[in-house]
Scaffold this motif. Structure first.
Motif, mmCIF file in Angstrom:
data_model
loop_
_atom_site.group_PDB
_atom_site.id
_atom_site.type_symbol
_atom_site.label_atom_id
_atom_site.label_comp_id
_atom_site.label_asym_id
_atom_site.label_seq_id
_atom_site.Cartn_x
_atom_site.Cartn_y
_atom_site.Cartn_z
ATOM 1 N N ILE A 207 0.848 -1.191 0.000
ATOM 2 C CA ILE A 207 0.000 0.000 0.000
ATOM 3 C C ILE A 207 0.884 1.241 0.000
ATOM 4 O O ILE A 207 1.831 1.325 0.778
ATOM 5 N N GLY A 208 0.574 2.213 -0.860
ATOM 6 C CA GLY A 208 1.294 3.476 -0.813
ATOM 7 C C GLY A 208 1.488 4.120 -2.164
ATOM 8 O O GLY A 208 1.148 3.562 -3.208
ATOM 9 N N GLY A 209 2.046 5.320 -2.147
ATOM 10 C CA GLY A 209 2.349 6.034 -3.374
ATOM 11 C C GLY A 209 3.663 5.553 -3.969
ATOM 12 O O GLY A 209 4.564 5.124 -3.245
ATOM 13 N N PHE A 210 3.789 5.645 -5.301
ATOM 14 C CA PHE A 210 4.990 5.188 -5.993
ATOM 15 C C PHE A 210 5.806 6.337 -6.572
ATOM 16 O O PHE A 210 6.789 6.110 -7.258
ATOM 17 N N HIS A 211 5.379 7.564 -6.346
ATOM 18 C CA HIS A 211 6.072 8.772 -6.809
ATOM 19 C C HIS A 211 6.427 8.707 -8.298
ATOM 20 O O HIS A 211 7.600 8.795 -8.697
ATOM 21 N N LEU A 212 5.408 8.588 -9.104
ATOM 22 C CA LEU A 212 5.587 8.515 -10.560
ATOM 23 C C LEU A 212 5.016 9.736 -11.270
ATOM 24 O O LEU A 212 4.860 9.732 -12.492
ATOM 25 N N TYR A 213 4.714 10.776 -10.491
ATOM 26 C CA TYR A 213 4.206 12.020 -11.066
ATOM 27 C C TYR A 213 4.969 13.184 -10.461
ATOM 28 O O TYR A 213 5.090 13.293 -9.238
ATOM 29 N N ASN A 214 5.512 14.036 -11.323
ATOM 30 C CA ASN A 214 6.252 15.212 -10.881
ATOM 31 C C ASN A 214 5.271 16.362 -10.715
ATOM 32 O O ASN A 214 4.818 16.948 -11.694
ATOM 33 N N ARG A 215 4.936 16.682 -9.465
ATOM 34 C CA ARG A 215 3.923 17.704 -9.206
ATOM 35 C C ARG A 215 4.417 19.092 -9.594
ATOM 36 O O ARG A 215 3.639 19.922 -10.065
ATOM 37 N N SER A 216 5.701 19.356 -9.399
ATOM 38 C CA SER A 216 6.244 20.673 -9.735
ATOM 39 C C SER A 216 6.154 20.944 -11.236
ATOM 40 O O SER A 216 5.802 22.037 -11.674
ATOM 41 N N GLN A 217 6.472 19.923 -12.035
ATOM 42 C CA GLN A 217 6.458 20.077 -13.487
ATOM 43 C C GLN A 217 5.149 19.625 -14.124
ATOM 44 O O GLN A 217 4.960 19.741 -15.329
ATOM 45 N N LYS A 218 4.261 19.069 -13.272
ATOM 46 C CA LYS A 218 2.941 18.615 -13.736
ATOM 47 C C LYS A 218 3.040 17.626 -14.893
ATOM 48 O O LYS A 218 2.353 17.744 -15.912
ATOM 49 N N LYS A 219 3.904 16.631 -14.713
ATOM 50 C CA LYS A 219 4.023 15.609 -15.751
ATOM 51 C C LYS A 219 4.399 14.267 -15.123
ATOM 52 O O LYS A 219 5.090 14.225 -14.099
ATOM 53 N N PRO A 220 3.941 13.168 -15.725
ATOM 54 C CA PRO A 220 4.268 11.841 -15.204
ATOM 55 C C PRO A 220 5.669 11.411 -15.621
ATOM 56 O O PRO A 220 6.290 12.022 -16.492
ATOM 57 N N GLU A 221 6.151 10.357 -14.987
ATOM 58 C CA GLU A 221 7.412 9.753 -15.394
ATOM 59 C C GLU A 221 7.289 9.193 -16.816
ATOM 60 O O GLU A 221 6.186 8.964 -17.318
ATOM 61 N N ALA A 222 8.424 8.948 -17.435
ATOM 62 C CA ALA A 222 8.433 8.374 -18.777
ATOM 63 C C ALA A 222 7.764 7.000 -18.760
ATOM 64 O O ALA A 222 7.897 6.236 -17.796
ATOM 65 N N LYS A 223 7.048 6.698 -19.825
ATOM 66 C CA LYS A 223 6.332 5.425 -19.915
ATOM 67 C C LYS A 223 7.278 4.249 -19.753
ATOM 68 O O LYS A 223 6.914 3.225 -19.158
ATOM 69 N N GLU A 224 8.514 4.384 -20.258
ATOM 70 C CA GLU A 224 9.481 3.289 -20.163
ATOM 71 C C GLU A 224 9.801 2.951 -18.704
ATOM 72 O O GLU A 224 9.902 1.769 -18.344
ATOM 73 N N LEU A 225 9.948 3.971 -17.864
ATOM 74 C CA LEU A 225 10.229 3.726 -16.448
ATOM 75 C C LEU A 225 9.028 3.092 -15.766
ATOM 76 O O LEU A 225 9.169 2.143 -14.987
ATOM 77 N N ILE A 226 7.837 3.598 -16.059
ATOM 78 C CA ILE A 226 6.620 3.032 -15.454
ATOM 79 C C ILE A 226 6.466 1.574 -15.846
ATOM 80 O O ILE A 226 6.141 0.716 -15.013
ATOM 81 N N GLU A 227 6.730 1.258 -17.093
ATOM 82 C CA GLU A 227 6.618 -0.131 -17.558
ATOM 83 C C GLU A 227 7.685 -1.014 -16.925
ATOM 84 O O GLU A 227 7.430 -2.192 -16.629
ATOM 85 N N GLU A 228 8.879 -0.460 -16.707
ATOM 86 C CA GLU A 228 9.932 -1.224 -16.031
ATOM 87 C C GLU A 228 9.504 -1.575 -14.610
ATOM 88 O O GLU A 228 9.697 -2.709 -14.141
ATOM 89 N N ILE A 229 8.899 -0.603 -13.918
ATOM 90 C CA ILE A 229 8.381 -0.858 -12.575
ATOM 91 C C ILE A 229 7.247 -1.877 -12.631
ATOM 92 O O ILE A 229 7.191 -2.820 -11.832
ATOM 93 N N GLY A 230 6.343 -1.708 -13.597
ATOM 94 C CA GLY A 230 5.230 -2.636 -13.747
ATOM 95 C C GLY A 230 5.707 -4.063 -13.965
ATOM 96 O O GLY A 230 5.151 -5.007 -13.387
ATOM 97 N N ASN A 231 6.724 -4.242 -14.779
ATOM 98 C CA ASN A 231 7.252 -5.588 -15.037
ATOM 99 C C ASN A 231 7.852 -6.193 -13.776
ATOM 100 O O ASN A 231 7.714 -7.405 -13.531
ATOM 101 N N ALA A 232 8.510 -5.344 -12.953
ATOM 102 C CA ALA A 232 9.077 -5.842 -11.701
ATOM 103 C C ALA A 232 7.980 -6.239 -10.719
ATOM 104 O O ALA A 232 8.052 -7.286 -10.059
ATOM 105 N N LEU A 233 6.929 -5.424 -10.618
ATOM 106 C CA LEU A 233 5.827 -5.727 -9.698
ATOM 107 C C LEU A 233 5.056 -6.963 -10.148
ATOM 108 O O LEU A 233 4.575 -7.742 -9.319
ATOM 109 N N LYS A 234 4.948 -7.134 -11.454
ATOM 110 C CA LYS A 234 4.193 -8.259 -12.006
ATOM 111 C C LYS A 234 4.821 -9.596 -11.642
ATOM 112 O O LYS A 234 4.136 -10.619 -11.561
ATOM 113 N N LYS A 235 6.123 -9.576 -11.393
ATOM 114 C CA LYS A 235 6.830 -10.817 -11.055
ATOM 115 C C LYS A 235 6.574 -11.241 -9.611
ATOM 116 O O LYS A 235 6.911 -12.356 -9.230
#
Length: 273
Positions: A207-235
């Motif tokens: 449970i918790g936040g994953f810090h994948l959104y830059n609030r100061s710049q109002k933009k999410p992390e790159a899709k490649e990084l999010i997918e890398e995290i997703g692949n790790a969590l999926k395992k």
């Protein structure tokens, strides 16, 4: 185990106000605890609507020294005079966020620092058979680039935040092993690796936040990084309940990848394990 979201960036309905912050009420067989208290007194307002009696909370864990997780501390201590309050020893250091017009202070209220109710931790700490706090997560896998906009003050100088003030919670109850993180600034994948390497533990629920959104710049992390995290969590075999600093777009990418293995918590959410 029961988890109720008292404060988060979004709400399940208009009945509950939301804010950029996080506060979770967790009820186990032996504890009534809070993990973080949001950015303001909003968590208390929503607790009343959700039937959560904050005066009965016996344990409060503050995940790290940012206002959106500890801004409600004064309100909590006015309501509750008995709970043990656990913070990292560096939580009250000065923390800042880069903004277009300079730096903004995002740390805790310094006037509260000397309160005798605070229990400052330097290392991992076992509260009892059910609760354990750990910090000092190492590893550089899948780290958020948004961390670059977050600063700390050392010896009067501003520098990149090393997030040594961040701590995580392990809850053991029956067949559940729950990991609770605030913003996972050290990286949710590294936090999971730390549990596996140092404790030989694999959580059933995270449970918790994953810090994948830059609030100061109002933009999410790159899709490649999010997918890398997703692949790790999926395992893993864990079920994930994310929120707050993960961001809507990153969550949707993770949901597409992990399906029902990942869910979103909003203010007013109730989860039973």
């Amino acid at each position: 185990m029961k988890i109720v979201t008292l404060a988060e960036n979004t709400s399940v309905s208009e009945e509950f106000r939301s804010e950029h912050g996080l506060s979770l009420y967790i009820e186990t067989e032996t504890h009534k605890l809070l993990f973080d208290v949001g950015a303001s007194s909003l968590f208390a307002e929503n607790a009343e609507k959700l039937g959560v009696d904050l005066s009965e909370v016996d344990t409060l864990i503050i995940s790290h020294g940012h206002y959106d997780h500890g801004g409600g501390l004064k309100t909590f201590m006015e309501i509750n005079d008995k709970a043990a309050i656990y913070l990292n020893g560096q939580a009250f250091e000065n923390h800042f966020s880069k903004r277009a017009n300079g730096q903004a202070y995002i740390g805790l209220d310094q006037e509260l620092f000397c309160n005798p109710r605070f229990i400052f931790l330097a290392n991992d700490f076992v509260i009892d058979d059910e609760l354990c706090i750990f910090a000092n997560v190492q590893g550089q896998r899948c780290r958020s680039t948004a961390n670059a906009d977050l600063l700390m003050e050392k010896d009067g100088q501003l520098m990149a935040d090393d997030f040594c003030h961040e701590q995580n919670l392990i809850i053991r109850e029956k067949n559940q092993l729950v990991l609770v993180a605030g913003c996972a600034h050290r990286g949710i994948v590294n936090i999971l690796d730390h549990m596996a390497i140092n404790y030989d533990l694999q959580p059933t629920v995270v449970i918790g936040g994953f810090h994948l959104y830059n609030r100061s710049q109002k933009k999410p992390e790159a899709k490649e990084l999010i997918e890398e995290i997703g692949n790790a969590l999926k395992k893993t075999e864990a079920v994930y309940y994310t929120c707050h600093c993960t961001g809507k777009e990153p969550y949707q990418i993770l949901r597409t990848m992990l399906g029902e293995q990942v869910n979103y918590l909003a203010t007013g959410s109730r989860v039973s394990l």
